[in-house]
Scaffold this active site. Sequence first.
Site, PDB file in Angstrom:
ATOM      1  N   GLN A  28    -105.886 -21.895  12.304  1.00 50.35           N
ATOM      2  CA  GLN A  28    -107.103 -21.969  12.455  1.00 50.35           C
ATOM      3  C   GLN A  28    -107.620 -23.202  13.046  1.00 50.35           C
ATOM      4  OE1 GLN A  28    -109.525 -21.669   9.698  1.00 50.35           O
ATOM      5  NE2 GLN A  28    -110.366 -19.847  10.146  1.00 50.35           N
TER       6      GLN A  28
ATOM      7  N   SER B  53    -111.706 -27.248  11.677  1.00 52.39           N
ATOM      8  CA  SER B  53    -112.621 -28.170  10.956  1.00 52.39           C
ATOM      9  C   SER B  53    -112.103 -29.628  11.957  1.00 52.39           C
ATOM     10  CB  SER B  53    -112.433 -28.751   8.976  1.00 52.39           C
ATOM     11  OG  SER B  53    -112.653 -27.306   8.794  1.00 52.39           O
TER      12      SER B  53
ATOM     13  N   SER C 101    -103.735 -25.066   7.897  1.00 48.97           N
ATOM     14  CA  SER C 101    -103.365 -24.092   7.474  1.00 48.97           C
ATOM     15  C   SER C 101    -101.776 -24.372   8.680  1.00 48.97           C
ATOM     16  CB  SER C 101    -104.014 -23.410   6.536  1.00 48.97           C
ATOM     17  OG  SER C 101    -104.213 -24.274   5.293  1.00 48.97           O
TER      18      SER C 101
ATOM     19  N   GLU D  19    -112.132 -14.591   6.534  1.00 45.51           N
ATOM     20  CA  GLU D  19    -111.608 -15.413   5.821  1.00 45.51           C
ATOM     21  C   GLU D  19    -111.879 -15.489   3.886  1.00 45.51           C
ATOM     22  OE1 GLU D  19    -112.736 -19.448   6.645  1.00 45.51           O
ATOM     23  OE2 GLU D  19    -110.489 -20.136   5.621  1.00 45.51           O
TER      24      GLU D  19
ATOM     25  N   ASN E 252    -117.837 -24.952  -2.944  1.00 46.15           N
ATOM     26  CA  ASN E 252    -118.353 -24.585  -4.225  1.00 46.15           C
ATOM     27  C   ASN E 252    -120.251 -24.132  -3.580  1.00 46.15           C
ATOM     28  OD1 ASN E 252    -115.631 -23.877  -5.246  1.00 46.15           O
ATOM     29  ND2 ASN E 252    -116.393 -24.773  -7.282  1.00 46.15           N
ATOM     30  N   GLU E 253    -119.957 -25.642  -3.172  1.00 43.03           N
ATOM     31  CA  GLU E 253    -122.052 -25.717  -3.122  1.00 43.03           C
ATOM     32  C   GLU E 253    -121.461 -24.749  -1.599  1.00 43.03           C
ATOM     33  OE1 GLU E 253    -119.198 -27.762  -3.491  1.00 43.03           O
ATOM     34  OE2 GLU E 253    -120.029 -28.583  -5.620  1.00 43.03           O
TER      35      GLU E 253
END
Lengths: 404, 351
Positions: free
Chosen positions: A114, A117, A150, A233, A362-363
């Site tokens: 994928q 980013s 990945s 995801e 987490n944010e």
Amino acid sequence: MAEENWRERLRTWLAEHPPPPEAHTDVAAAQRYQAQLHDAGYAGLTWPKEWGGQGLGAVEAQAFAEESAAADLPTRPFMIGMGMTGPTLVDLGTPEQKRRYLPPLLRGEEIWCQLFSEPGAGSDVASLRTRAVREPDGSWVLSGQKVWTSNAQWADVAAVLARTDPDKPKHGGITMFVLDMRQPGVTVRPLVDMTGHAPFNEVYLDEARVPADGVLGEVDGGWRAATTMLGHERVSISGMRQRRGRGVTSAALTELAQRRDVAGDPLVRDRLADLYAHERVLELFTDRMRQETAAGVPVGARGSVGKLAGALLAHRGVEVAGHVAGADAVAWEVSDDGEGPGDDLALGIASAPAASIAGGTNEIQRSIIGERVLGLPREPAADRDRPFRDAPTGEVDRAAGSHV
Amino acid sequence: MQLVPTSEQDELRSAVRALLDKQAPRAVRATVDDGAGYDRDLWRRLGTELGVLGLAVPEELGGAGAGHVERAILAEELGRALLPSPFLGSAVLATDLLVGLDDRSGLLGALGSGERMAAVAGVLGPAGDVSVSGGGLRGSAGPVVDATDADDLLVVVDGVVHHLDATGPGVVRTPLRSLDPTRRHARVDLDGAAATRLGSLDSDALQRVRDLATVAIAAEQTGVMGAAVDRTVAYVSDRVQFGRVIGSYQAVKHGCADMYASTEQAVSAVRAAAWAADHDPDALPLPAAVARVFVGPAAFAVTNSMVQYHGGIGYTWEHDAHLFYKRAKSDELLSGPPGAARARLAELMKV
């Protein structure tokens, strides 16, 4: 009880066909095992039959998750395809794309990655700068740099996001493509993570080609496709027990405590019980989300709860590992087979931050819960509702010495 | 394991919530501000109009024959409303003891209709020093939850369950001051009080009563958590500082997300434990212990955040936030310190 029979057959099959140990290190062996799984009817359980799936329900999917957990299946190379790009193809692909890509994906013949980013587009994926330009024949030429990818080292195919119209606001000018990774314009460079392994990569696109029928979803509709995929995801990550975190689970640490003869220490017992409770409760939450899905209640943004809880759990495991292992987690002897008693612990300790960063920090998960589940106001954004080419960037901000 | 409620269970929840939305706020303030006892009329309406006080009592004992999943829903709604009521003493501890004894004295029916209220000494909390002497009971126990308002007392001594008239001679109840003003406790002093011996329970049967209470308390806590999340989100969506509603600030928004994430997990833990109570009773100890270990601290953290995000107004007596905070802490400690809960879980995990 059709469900019980199905589960019983699966259990028997898994007992008779355990994955070969080398399947965890040799991708070809993992692919052979995946083909076996598919032939036995245990791949793509909930996907439509016409695309190579089994057309089963969430009940069987849950049974499979439960029964296969102990078997330790070599799923890593197929994770992106099964959990993210595959379901998105099912949702948004053309019949031709489904026919072409889904069957080899399920059989493990084609591995997916994928490409979302970028160095300048992490949490804010929609600020990506990889360009896709349309040729006169309708095909596309892509150039740019992707990162944290990945499985790119094995991948045959990628779902890639690129900017097709910089004059539209940032979310509106993005398109998702299906990209053949095996072409001269694609360069993959492994990126070593803080555990010392290279599970992800940098991917350079230098005039990489995509045919006209390689658009997934609609031109300039890539953000919707990306949101669909990121939803899949989060669900797939929260349901996953990471191999690398195995050294810091309550089961592994309980065994270690007994081996080190500290299982009677009240503090050790206290921390192990706390860790176990958190693990078990997250499993129950995940089961509940699966049951709600089966009952027709979409999980939606609540999937972020599982993702967030899984990340916090990984860090909790690291904290408890210290109570159990003490200085044994600092340094240890390596035996002749090249392994040592602290290896799994060290991997668990060093990989915990991956859980709280990868797949949305987490944010970001907390913002998703706050905004999409609880309905709190969105973050103010300086780059919304204006052409992407005029949006402030990190470079501009630094040069100006302030934010726009 | 069924973790999603059925439509009948959803209806039960709506019916209880509808009544409590109307009646509970007044009852809460009467107890908190004026020291009023539990609202007997409202308790009777729950028992007769809605028929929800004997949900986990088998039909042959005069109950509704539903189950602990259903009772957990009632507990959640009572927790959400913070209703001062004898739920724990009467509809949980006493009811479960009587069901365990297969009691047919008629007391179960009176508790289930809300006609009478009961409290139990010797199962949760300190054992006290009550002993049998001659024909009566002698000694003290306390704090005994809900004893102040009780008509009947069940006192467990060495596994034997004794029934006493709470207003009879030789029984003195001294109300105690409590952290949580919505739940009333008393010390019970017995001086040769006349008691009827109802029967005896072995240690497994008593443990089941404790585990069932653990599930009910955890369910109540998830109701407290849910209400804390809803009220906090409503407040931070409305309160403006620095020209923006405070819920738009990440520090607050992310805190609310953590509150919600804890609550959703706690709900899952309670459903699993309640399901085990009904469908896999031999396996109940583990999920009950997991629920207690997770939910106790989580509920307090959520209510602590509730007070925090309400700022100064949340620290006033007038606002309800402190009631949620105190209920959460008192529920967490009611059956002993959190460390004891984790020690029990470690035992069950065979560490």
